[in-house]
Write a protein that holds these residues in place. Structure first.
Motif, PDB file in Angstrom:
ATOM      1  N   ALA A  25     -22.194  74.350 -60.723  1.00  0.00           N
ATOM      2  CA  ALA A  25     -23.396  74.030 -61.509  1.00  0.00           C
ATOM      3  C   ALA A  25     -24.236  75.281 -61.733  1.00  0.00           C
ATOM      4  CB  ALA A  25     -24.212  72.949 -60.803  1.00  0.00           C
ATOM      5  N   LEU A  26     -24.416  76.077 -60.686  1.00  0.00           N
ATOM      6  CA  LEU A  26     -25.191  77.314 -60.829  1.00  0.00           C
ATOM      7  C   LEU A  26     -24.518  78.282 -61.797  1.00  0.00           C
ATOM      8  CD1 LEU A  26     -26.354  77.940 -57.147  1.00  0.00           C
ATOM      9  CD2 LEU A  26     -27.757  77.210 -59.085  1.00  0.00           C
ATOM     10  N   ALA A  27     -23.196  78.349 -61.752  1.00  0.00           N
ATOM     11  CA  ALA A  27     -22.475  79.235 -62.676  1.00  0.00           C
ATOM     12  C   ALA A  27     -22.668  78.775 -64.124  1.00  0.00           C
ATOM     13  CB  ALA A  27     -20.993  79.266 -62.310  1.00  0.00           C
ATOM     14  N   MET A  28     -22.583  77.457 -64.358  1.00  0.00           N
ATOM     15  CA  MET A  28     -22.766  76.942 -65.722  1.00  0.00           C
ATOM     16  C   MET A  28     -24.200  77.138 -66.216  1.00  0.00           C
ATOM     17  SD  MET A  28     -20.480  73.476 -66.016  1.00  0.00           S
ATOM     18  CE  MET A  28     -20.479  72.864 -64.331  1.00  0.00           C
TER      19      MET A  28
ATOM     20  N   THR B 150     -25.533  70.605 -70.109  1.00  0.00           N
ATOM     21  CA  THR B 150     -26.243  69.834 -69.089  1.00  0.00           C
ATOM     22  C   THR B 150     -25.411  68.698 -68.507  1.00  0.00           C
ATOM     23  OG1 THR B 150     -28.281  70.337 -70.262  1.00  0.00           O
ATOM     24  CG2 THR B 150     -28.391  68.628 -68.593  1.00  0.00           C
ATOM     25  N   GLU B 151     -24.763  67.909 -69.361  1.00  0.00           N
ATOM     26  CA  GLU B 151     -23.999  66.776 -68.831  1.00  0.00           C
ATOM     27  C   GLU B 151     -22.851  67.261 -67.954  1.00  0.00           C
ATOM     28  OE1 GLU B 151     -21.701  62.843 -70.427  1.00  0.00           O
ATOM     29  OE2 GLU B 151     -23.540  63.452 -71.456  1.00  0.00           O
ATOM     30  N   ALA B 152     -22.207  68.340 -68.328  1.00  0.00           N
ATOM     31  CA  ALA B 152     -21.126  68.893 -67.504  1.00  0.00           C
ATOM     32  C   ALA B 152     -21.668  69.409 -66.174  1.00  0.00           C
ATOM     33  CB  ALA B 152     -20.413  70.015 -68.253  1.00  0.00           C
ATOM     34  N   ILE B 153     -22.836  70.021 -66.204  1.00  0.00           N
ATOM     35  CA  ILE B 153     -23.464  70.522 -64.976  1.00  0.00           C
ATOM     36  C   ILE B 153     -23.763  69.363 -64.033  1.00  0.00           C
ATOM     37  CG2 ILE B 153     -25.575  71.571 -64.046  1.00  0.00           C
ATOM     38  CD1 ILE B 153     -25.610  73.296 -66.648  1.00  0.00           C
ATOM     39  N   LEU B 154     -24.392  68.321 -64.576  1.00  0.00           N
ATOM     40  CA  LEU B 154     -24.767  67.176 -63.745  1.00  0.00           C
ATOM     41  C   LEU B 154     -23.541  66.418 -63.241  1.00  0.00           C
ATOM     42  CD1 LEU B 154     -27.883  65.913 -65.715  1.00  0.00           C
ATOM     43  CD2 LEU B 154     -27.816  67.297 -63.640  1.00  0.00           C
ATOM     44  N   THR B 155     -22.512  66.299 -64.083  1.00  0.00           N
ATOM     45  CA  THR B 155     -21.279  65.630 -63.660  1.00  0.00           C
ATOM     46  C   THR B 155     -20.626  66.393 -62.523  1.00  0.00           C
ATOM     47  OG1 THR B 155     -20.977  64.696 -65.868  1.00  0.00           O
ATOM     48  CG2 THR B 155     -19.035  64.791 -64.446  1.00  0.00           C
ATOM     49  N   SER B 156     -20.575  67.707 -62.643  1.00  0.00           N
ATOM     50  CA  SER B 156     -20.013  68.538 -61.576  1.00  0.00           C
ATOM     51  C   SER B 156     -20.808  68.356 -60.285  1.00  0.00           C
ATOM     52  CB  SER B 156     -20.030  70.007 -62.014  1.00  0.00           C
ATOM     53  OG  SER B 156     -19.735  70.850 -60.952  1.00  0.00           O
TER      54      SER B 156
ATOM     55  N   ASN C 142     -20.158  64.916 -58.710  1.00  0.00           N
ATOM     56  CA  ASN C 142     -18.861  64.869 -58.035  1.00  0.00           C
ATOM     57  C   ASN C 142     -18.925  65.559 -56.675  1.00  0.00           C
ATOM     58  OD1 ASN C 142     -17.596  63.386 -60.030  1.00  0.00           O
ATOM     59  ND2 ASN C 142     -16.924  65.198 -61.143  1.00  0.00           N
ATOM     60  N   GLU C 143     -19.639  66.669 -56.606  1.00  0.00           N
ATOM     61  CA  GLU C 143     -19.764  67.388 -55.336  1.00  0.00           C
ATOM     62  C   GLU C 143     -20.603  66.596 -54.335  1.00  0.00           C
ATOM     63  OE1 GLU C 143     -21.098  71.328 -56.257  1.00  0.00           O
ATOM     64  OE2 GLU C 143     -19.191  71.860 -57.181  1.00  0.00           O
ATOM     65  N   ILE C 144     -21.652  65.958 -54.809  1.00  0.00           N
ATOM     66  CA  ILE C 144     -22.493  65.134 -53.933  1.00  0.00           C
ATOM     67  C   ILE C 144     -21.680  63.953 -53.393  1.00  0.00           C
ATOM     68  CG2 ILE C 144     -24.457  63.531 -53.910  1.00  0.00           C
ATOM     69  CD1 ILE C 144     -25.847  65.527 -55.871  1.00  0.00           C
ATOM     70  N   ALA C 145     -20.882  63.335 -54.253  1.00  0.00           N
ATOM     71  CA  ALA C 145     -20.074  62.186 -53.843  1.00  0.00           C
ATOM     72  C   ALA C 145     -19.056  62.557 -52.771  1.00  0.00           C
ATOM     73  CB  ALA C 145     -19.365  61.583 -55.053  1.00  0.00           C
ATOM     74  N   ALA C 146     -18.635  63.809 -52.736  1.00  0.00           N
ATOM     75  CA  ALA C 146     -17.632  64.246 -51.765  1.00  0.00           C
ATOM     76  C   ALA C 146     -18.229  64.609 -50.405  1.00  0.00           C
ATOM     77  CB  ALA C 146     -16.873  65.446 -52.326  1.00  0.00           C
TER      78      ALA C 146
ATOM     79  N   HIS D 168     -26.118  57.753 -62.100  1.00  0.00           N
ATOM     80  CA  HIS D 168     -24.721  58.009 -61.762  1.00  0.00           C
ATOM     81  C   HIS D 168     -24.497  58.430 -60.310  1.00  0.00           C
ATOM     82  CE1 HIS D 168     -24.737  58.151 -66.164  1.00  0.00           C
ATOM     83  NE2 HIS D 168     -23.523  57.650 -66.046  1.00  0.00           N
ATOM     84  N   LEU D 169     -25.559  58.500 -59.530  1.00  0.00           N
ATOM     85  CA  LEU D 169     -25.391  58.838 -58.114  1.00  0.00           C
ATOM     86  C   LEU D 169     -24.553  57.769 -57.421  1.00  0.00           C
ATOM     87  CD1 LEU D 169     -28.895  59.991 -56.787  1.00  0.00           C
ATOM     88  CD2 LEU D 169     -26.785  61.311 -56.780  1.00  0.00           C
ATOM     89  N   PRO D 170     -23.733  58.177 -56.459  1.00  0.00           N
ATOM     90  CA  PRO D 170     -23.062  57.162 -55.642  1.00  0.00           C
ATOM     91  C   PRO D 170     -24.117  56.438 -54.807  1.00  0.00           C
ATOM     92  CG  PRO D 170     -22.619  59.371 -54.803  1.00  0.00           C
ATOM     93  CD  PRO D 170     -23.386  59.539 -56.074  1.00  0.00           C
TER      94      PRO D 170
END
Length: 184
Positions: free
Chosen positions: A101-104, A112-118, A121-125, A155-157
């Motif tokens: 996310a920081l790189a993007m 933005t949507e790709a950043i938040l999706t990434s 996914n990391e939070i869910a893991a 979209h948060l788990p």
């Protein structure tokens, strides 16, 4: 984007220990949901209440705290600080959570949507329960940030497997609060 510079007093993280509340009391107090909103005028003790409330959340809650200011109305800056606050939790920093996310965010027009999706996914893991406090959210006026935060919240788990967001503000934010309440 320039390297993130922020006074340490604005971002804190830690391991809060106090097992005084039972699971049923946690649910009654709202931590079983994705969002807790604390809205009250200045001087009504929101920050003190949150500090005490989180201390009683669970025996080993992973907590990050981000105090916002007027300068955080730039979406790239807001999300960079959001990720940086999460990364101050030692286990998340070591796991490089938010690295992509920081790189993007460094691109001229960050997706933005790709950043938040990434980030989602990391939070869910993450096996740990997380709590992220956004203090002084009333200082955020940028519609794009409100929309992006709404996307993240929707979209948060479930908080039992992911992250619980706490917003402290002087006024209700322009988030889809009714929809978030209805969805739990």
């Amino acid at each position: 984007m320039q390297e993130l510079l922020r006074l340490r007093s604005w971002m804190t993280a830690g391991l809060w220990q106090n097992g005084s509340l039972s699971g049923r009391e946690h649910q009654r107090h709202g931590f079983a949901r994705k969002l807790t909103l604390i809205s009250a005028p200045a001087g009504f003790g929101k920050t003190t209440l949150l500090s005490e409330w989180i201390a009683g959340y669970e025996p080993r809650a992973r907590v990050a705290w981000l105090s916002l200011d007027e300068g955080d109305n730039d979406p790239a800056r807001f999300w960079a600080y959001f990720v940086a606050a999460l990364r101050m939790i030692p286990s998340l920093g070591e796991a490089n959570v938010g690295e992509s996310a920081l790189a993007m965010l460094q691109s001229p027009q960050p997706p933005t949507e790709a950043i938040l999706t990434s980030l989602l996914n990391e939070i869910a893991a993450i096996p740990d329960r997380l709590v992220l406090v956004l203090d002084d959210y009333h200082l955020i006026h940028t519609l794009a940030i409100h929309e992006q935060l709404a996307f993240l919240l929707e979209h948060l788990p479930p908080p039992q497997k992911g992250m619980h967001v706490v917003i402290a503000t002087r006024e209700d934010p322009p988030l889809p609060l009714a929809r978030l309440r209805a969805r739990g």
